[in-house]
Motif scaffolding. Structure first.
Motif, PDB file in Angstrom:
ATOM      1  N   TYR A  92      28.435  26.546  35.967  1.00 49.99           N
ATOM      2  CA  TYR A  92      27.104  26.853  36.489  1.00 49.99           C
ATOM      3  C   TYR A  92      26.899  28.373  36.578  1.00 49.99           C
ATOM      4  N   ASN A  93      27.889  29.080  37.142  1.00 49.93           N
ATOM      5  CA  ASN A  93      27.776  30.533  37.284  1.00 49.93           C
ATOM      6  C   ASN A  93      27.609  31.213  35.927  1.00 49.93           C
ATOM      7  N   LEU A  94      28.332  30.738  34.915  1.00 51.30           N
ATOM      8  CA  LEU A  94      28.238  31.318  33.580  1.00 51.30           C
ATOM      9  C   LEU A  94      26.871  31.034  32.958  1.00 51.30           C
ATOM     10  N   ALA A  95      26.384  29.817  33.099  1.00 48.02           N
ATOM     11  CA  ALA A  95      25.068  29.464  32.551  1.00 48.02           C
ATOM     12  C   ALA A  95      23.970  30.271  33.235  1.00 48.02           C
ATOM     13  N   SER A  96      24.086  30.441  34.548  1.00 50.27           N
ATOM     14  CA  SER A  96      23.101  31.221  35.302  1.00 50.27           C
ATOM     15  C   SER A  96      23.100  32.680  34.836  1.00 50.27           C
ATOM     16  N   LEU A  97      24.278  33.226  34.627  1.00 49.63           N
ATOM     17  CA  LEU A  97      24.367  34.615  34.165  1.00 49.63           C
ATOM     18  C   LEU A  97      23.817  34.754  32.753  1.00 49.63           C
ATOM     19  N   TYR A 101      21.435  33.092  31.492  1.00 45.57           N
ATOM     20  CA  TYR A 101      19.979  33.107  31.660  1.00 45.57           C
ATOM     21  C   TYR A 101      19.506  34.498  32.095  1.00 45.57           C
ATOM     22  N   ASP A 102      20.220  35.108  33.051  1.00 47.43           N
ATOM     23  CA  ASP A 102      19.867  36.454  33.520  1.00 47.43           C
ATOM     24  C   ASP A 102      19.970  37.479  32.388  1.00 47.43           C
ATOM     25  N   ILE A 103      20.997  37.344  31.562  1.00 48.94           N
ATOM     26  CA  ILE A 103      21.166  38.278  30.437  1.00 48.94           C
ATOM     27  C   ILE A 103      20.003  38.135  29.460  1.00 48.94           C
ATOM     28  N   ALA A 104      19.604  36.901  29.174  1.00 42.79           N
ATOM     29  CA  ALA A 104      18.473  36.671  28.270  1.00 42.79           C
ATOM     30  C   ALA A 104      17.198  37.304  28.827  1.00 42.79           C
ATOM     31  N   GLN A 105      16.992  37.216  30.162  1.00 42.76           N
ATOM     32  CA  GLN A 105      15.809  37.818  30.784  1.00 42.76           C
ATOM     33  C   GLN A 105      15.851  39.343  30.688  1.00 42.76           C
ATOM     34  N   LYS A 106      17.041  39.929  30.944  1.00 42.50           N
ATOM     35  CA  LYS A 106      17.185  41.396  30.923  1.00 42.50           C
ATOM     36  C   LYS A 106      17.012  41.943  29.514  1.00 42.50           C
ATOM     37  N   LYS A 107      17.355  41.134  28.494  1.00 38.09           N
ATOM     38  CA  LYS A 107      17.179  41.603  27.122  1.00 38.09           C
ATOM     39  C   LYS A 107      15.702  41.768  26.791  1.00 38.09           C
ATOM     40  N   LEU A 108      14.840  41.050  27.515  1.00 32.88           N
ATOM     41  CA  LEU A 108      13.395  41.163  27.296  1.00 32.88           C
ATOM     42  C   LEU A 108      12.806  42.379  28.006  1.00 32.88           C
ATOM     43  N   ASN A 109      13.291  42.668  29.238  1.00 32.82           N
ATOM     44  CA  ASN A 109      12.633  43.737  30.000  1.00 32.82           C
ATOM     45  C   ASN A 109      13.595  44.609  30.815  1.00 32.82           C
ATOM     46  N   GLY A 110      14.886  44.559  30.511  1.00 32.16           N
ATOM     47  CA  GLY A 110      15.842  45.347  31.286  1.00 32.16           C
ATOM     48  C   GLY A 110      16.343  46.554  30.511  1.00 32.16           C
ATOM     49  N   SER A 111      17.067  47.395  31.221  1.00 32.10           N
ATOM     50  CA  SER A 111      17.647  48.575  30.579  1.00 32.10           C
ATOM     51  C   SER A 111      18.956  48.208  29.878  1.00 32.10           C
ATOM     52  N   LYS A 112      19.365  49.076  28.971  1.00 29.01           N
ATOM     53  CA  LYS A 112      20.607  48.865  28.230  1.00 29.01           C
ATOM     54  C   LYS A 112      21.797  48.828  29.196  1.00 29.01           C
ATOM     55  N   ARG A 113      21.779  49.697  30.203  1.00 26.83           N
ATOM     56  CA  ARG A 113      22.878  49.764  31.177  1.00 26.83           C
ATOM     57  C   ARG A 113      22.980  48.475  31.994  1.00 26.83           C
ATOM     58  N   GLU A 114      21.827  47.896  32.375  1.00 26.65           N
ATOM     59  CA  GLU A 114      21.838  46.635  33.119  1.00 26.65           C
ATOM     60  C   GLU A 114      22.455  45.517  32.279  1.00 26.65           C
ATOM     61  N   LEU A 174      26.261  45.940  32.137  1.00 24.24           N
ATOM     62  CA  LEU A 174      26.895  45.476  33.377  1.00 24.24           C
ATOM     63  C   LEU A 174      26.958  43.950  33.448  1.00 24.24           C
ATOM     64  N   LEU A 175      25.877  43.302  33.024  1.00 27.19           N
ATOM     65  CA  LEU A 175      25.856  41.842  33.023  1.00 27.19           C
ATOM     66  C   LEU A 175      26.868  41.277  32.015  1.00 27.19           C
ATOM     67  N   GLU A 176      27.007  41.939  30.867  1.00 26.27           N
ATOM     68  CA  GLU A 176      27.987  41.496  29.863  1.00 26.27           C
ATOM     69  C   GLU A 176      29.409  41.619  30.416  1.00 26.27           C
ATOM     70  N   THR A 177      29.680  42.706  31.167  1.00 27.07           N
ATOM     71  CA  THR A 177      30.987  42.877  31.787  1.00 27.07           C
ATOM     72  C   THR A 177      31.224  41.782  32.817  1.00 27.07           C
ATOM     73  N   ARG A 178      30.213  41.477  33.602  1.00 31.19           N
ATOM     74  CA  ARG A 178      30.312  40.399  34.585  1.00 31.19           C
ATOM     75  C   ARG A 178      30.541  39.054  33.892  1.00 31.19           C
ATOM     76  N   ARG A 179      29.917  38.891  32.716  1.00 34.51           N
ATOM     77  CA  ARG A 179      30.093  37.654  31.944  1.00 34.51           C
ATOM     78  C   ARG A 179      31.558  37.493  31.525  1.00 34.51           C
ATOM     79  N   ASP A 180      32.200  38.587  31.101  1.00 36.14           N
ATOM     80  CA  ASP A 180      33.612  38.538  30.717  1.00 36.14           C
ATOM     81  C   ASP A 180      34.475  38.036  31.881  1.00 36.14           C
TER      82      ASP A 180
END
Length: 196
Positions: free
Chosen positions: A30-35, A37-50, A53-59
């Motif tokens: 669940y935590n991985l699927a939720s993250l 989803y967050d990464i997909a949202q940030k790719k639309l309107n987030g910064s490269k740095r955000e 950080l999310l990719e590192t958290r995904r690892d």
């Protein structure tokens, strides 16, 4: 966690990396699927740095998901397994024993008067009561630079000896006798004096 699946049984041979059992991973999935989803949202309107950080958290979350699987750390045989689906395990719990049959070692006591003759890699001829009429070749691995006094009052040096690829008939903890070859055997031909 709760044991979800057990993939092996006693007596099974396993390779390094084979999954032995799997714990329930619903929360980690669940935590991985939720993250994701967050990464997909940030790719639309987030910064490269955000996103970084999310990719590192995904690892980290992927690693936590992998940690829900107990795997073999080396090739071997499952000799004891005391776990079943539904059991609850904690980090300190032992679920069984995996042995490596590619070699066997033993610690033997060498009396102090013979220690000066020891050299690493010396041949050791092993005899096992369970493997009659056969000599198994091994070798001296190492010995410490200090002696030990036994309960009998004798000074000995605990020496490690090893057999690579032991026969299947020899199991761990079998009793044996061993002879360490101080020098390699020499063949001598004797003839009558008048033959020379």
């Amino acid at each position: 966690g709760t044991v979800q699946k057990v993939f092996v049984k006693e007596g099974d041979k396993v390779k390094k990396g084979d999954v032995i059992l799997e714990l329930d991973a619903t929360e980690q999935e669940y935590n991985l699927a939720s993250l994701d989803y967050d990464i997909a949202q940030k790719k639309l309107n987030g910064s490269k740095r955000e996103i970084e950080l999310l990719e590192t958290r995904r690892d980290v979350l992927v690693k936590k998901l992998e940690d829900r699987k107990i795997t073999a750390y080396f090739d071997g045989i499952i000799v004891d397994l005391n776990v079943a689906p539904g059991d609850y395990l904690e980090a300190k719990d032992s679920v069984g024993t995996l042995i490596d049959r590619s070699y066997m070692t033993a610690s033997v006591e060498i009396v102090e008067t013979d220690v000066g003759k020891l050299v690493p890699n010396q041949v050791v001829n092993f005899s096992f009561p369970a493997y009659e009429d056969e000599i198994v070749k091994g070798y001296v691995v190492s010995y410490p630079a200090i002696g030990t006094v036994t309960q009998r009052g004798a000074t000995v040096v605990k020496t490690e000896v090893r057999i690579d690829n032991p026969p299947d008939e020899i199991l761990p903890n079998y009793s044996f006798t061993g002879e360490i070859e101080i020098t390699a055997p020499i063949t001598v031909t004797l003839v009558e004096r008048n033959a020379i």
